[in-house]
Design an enzyme around this catalytic site. Structure first.
Site, PDB file in Angstrom:
ATOM      1  CB  VAL A 178     -59.657 -76.281 -20.103  1.00 39.25           C
ATOM      2  CG1 VAL A 178     -59.639 -75.746 -18.672  1.00 39.25           C
ATOM      3  CG2 VAL A 178     -58.272 -76.790 -20.490  1.00 39.25           C
ATOM      4  CE  LYS A 232     -59.358 -72.836 -21.018  1.00 40.24           C
ATOM      5  NZ  LYS A 232     -60.015 -71.982 -20.013  1.00 40.24           N
ATOM      6  CB  THR A 262     -64.505 -72.060 -14.025  1.00 37.36           C
ATOM      7  OG1 THR A 262     -64.793 -71.986 -15.429  1.00 37.36           O
ATOM      8  CG2 THR A 262     -65.634 -72.783 -13.323  1.00 37.36           C
ATOM      9  CE1 TYR A 278     -58.492 -69.257 -20.696  1.00 35.13           C
ATOM     10  CE2 TYR A 278     -57.877 -68.749 -18.434  1.00 35.13           C
ATOM     11  CZ  TYR A 278     -58.845 -69.011 -19.372  1.00 35.13           C
ATOM     12  OH  TYR A 278     -60.158 -69.021 -18.995  1.00 35.13           O
TER      13      TYR A 278
END
Length: 309
Positions: free
Chosen positions: A214, A170, A54, A142
């Site tokens: 998240v 994540k 993002t 991630y």
């Protein structure tokens, strides 16, 4: 610099993947950054994750990334943890960004699989081991297979679980079966924090043993996501349902536009509508035009202000 043991650090709650406010090519929207940081901290978030998907990290110059890291860490001033994305195709550049993050006062770094040339799992294990050995901060791995084209396979993570510098995972894969297996890794590493990316799955993921979300939509309405997290943690089904309904209604902004960049366009458009920061994207991407922006505005206006503010 000594890397803190993973047993000394954990993450939970809502940790928004913060957008990178821009004014134009390679120019940071500093005032917008400050407003957004304050919006998130005042919204009760459990941390802030910058330079992720993002945050458009791959599209940003290293100079701007360094400026952004320093500004965010300075503005946060230790009130919540700051996690910094260091994913790159270059081992050395990942290490360089991690050092800037450490010097700025960040809490941890976040590492996905290198993109472009897909790494095999054996290569990935060796890469992570080599990088973790040199990182000045703890690292959260991630999983973002839709963009990097490579999964952190469960067996790979199990083999990496002996590294104290890793503090958790994540996951943005959107596969709850995989997520369930991730949470089972806590049997090996009970100190690991397991977080989920897709925001509509956040509440469900907590019931599977996850620790938080998240979630990109928390850039817009951090209190909505924090309240949903708290209601799920506290076991309040009616409130969960009401808040989850608002989160799912918000998802409609991501259906506007036809390109993969629409998720970031929609989020930045919403922030501009809310007068938080500019909606400029890093090239080659561009912001929504007025017709799309009006659709975003209509969706935001349709939400229950008592639940989102």
């Amino acid at each position: 610099m000594t890397v803190p043991s993973a047993t000394d650090i954990s993450f939970s709650g809502i940790i928004p993947p913060m957008v990178t406010p821009l004014l134009e090519r390679d120019t940071l929207d500093q005032e917008g950054t400050v407003r957004l940081v304050e919006r998130l901290v005042e919204g009760g978030v459990g941390g802030i994750f910058i330079l992720g998907t993002t945050g458009e990290a791959p599209s940003l110059s290293y100079r701007l990334r360094a400026e952004f890291i320093r500004l965010v860490c300075q503005q946060v001033a230790g009130r919540v943890p700051v996690l910094v994305g260091i994913t790159d195709t270059s081992f050395v550049e990942s290490l360089n960004v991690s050092r800037i993050a450490a010097e700025a006062g960040a809490t941890a770094v976040v590492l996905s699989t290198p993109y472009y040339f897909p790494a095999g799992q054996t290569e990935l294990i060796r890469y992570v081991r080599h990088l973790v050995a040199e990182l000045p901060l703890p690292v959260m791995l991630y999983n973002m297979p839709s963009l990097t084209k490579v999964w952190f396979e469960i067996d790979t993570l199990r083999q990496l679980a002996d590294l104290e510098g890793i503090v958790g995972v994540k996951d943005s894969g959107g596969d709850l079966e995989y997520y369930g297996k991730l949470t089972q890794l806590k049997q090996v590493r009970p100190d690991w924090s397991i977080l989920i990316g897709p925001e509509h799955l956040m509440s469900k993921s907590l019931g599977m043993g996850g620790d938080g979300g998240v979630n990109g939509g928390a850039n817009l309405y951090p209190k909505l996501f924090v309240r949903c997290y708290e209601a799920t943690r506290d076991g309040d089904p009616p409130r969960i349902d009401a808040l989850q309904d608002q989160i799912e209604q918000l998802q409609a902004i991501y259906d506007i536009g036809k390109y993969a960049s629409r998720h970031i366009k929609a989020t930045k458009s919403g922030l501009a509508i809310l007068e938080v920061c500019a909606d400029q994207l890093a090239e080659p991407f561009s912001h929504f035009l007025p017709p799309e922006r009006e659709r975003v505005a209509a969706i935001l206006a349709s939400l229950d202000q008592n639940l989102i503010q």
